[in-house]
Design an enzyme around this catalytic site. Sequence first.
Site, PDB file in Angstrom:
ATOM      1  N   GLU A  44      61.219  41.876  38.806  1.00 17.49           N
ATOM      2  CA  GLU A  44      59.832  41.522  38.537  1.00 17.49           C
ATOM      3  C   GLU A  44      59.657  41.106  37.077  1.00 17.49           C
ATOM      4  OE1 GLU A  44      57.008  44.084  41.348  1.00 17.49           O
ATOM      5  OE2 GLU A  44      58.385  45.346  40.185  1.00 17.49           O
ATOM      6  N   TYR A  76      30.491  33.489  32.605  1.00 14.34           N
ATOM      7  CA  TYR A  76      31.637  33.824  33.454  1.00 14.34           C
ATOM      8  C   TYR A  76      32.905  33.135  32.967  1.00 14.34           C
ATOM      9  CZ  TYR A  76      30.096  29.645  36.073  1.00 14.34           C
ATOM     10  OH  TYR A  76      29.690  28.402  36.434  1.00 14.34           O
ATOM     11  N   LYS A 122      48.667  42.118  44.610  1.00 13.87           N
ATOM     12  CA  LYS A 122      50.058  41.716  44.385  1.00 13.87           C
ATOM     13  C   LYS A 122      50.628  41.246  45.721  1.00 13.87           C
ATOM     14  CE  LYS A 122      53.989  43.753  41.955  1.00 13.87           C
ATOM     15  NZ  LYS A 122      54.481  44.979  41.303  1.00 13.87           N
TER      16      LYS A 122
END
Length: 144
Positions: A44, A76, A122
């Site tokens: 990772e 935003y 994820k």
Amino acid sequence: MVPNNIAQPYFRQMSTTMTQPFTGDRIILNDLGFYGYHGLFNEEAKLGQRFLIDLQCGVDLSGPAQTDTIGATVSYADIYDVVKSAFETERMHLIEAVGQNIIQALFAAFSDITWVIVRVRKPEAPIAMVRGEAAIELHRVRPA
């Protein structure tokens, strides 16, 4: 539906108390995609992977709703920039820590934000799943 073994007044009081900070106006950003190197495994850290962020920020939006001016609200676009920076600045082992870093950065950058809900997803988590994703969700109120 309230379970039969819980007294009705207790259930109402408990529900209101637990959800009250996360009610009202909010700015919502969903499906923010980032590529990062967060995770426990060496692969990772080396290869990286996609992450998706869903975000709700508690902000009083009555001013901009009445005035139609950008100066009366939190942008935003600025929230996105803070989230991106918090996500990319430091490699974390856990997505819980990634979420907490995002929340702390938002509270530091915007005094008008009173609470944050962040979900870190994820999709390619290193677990044997054919379809789906691993995710966490944090709910935080601005510290007093």
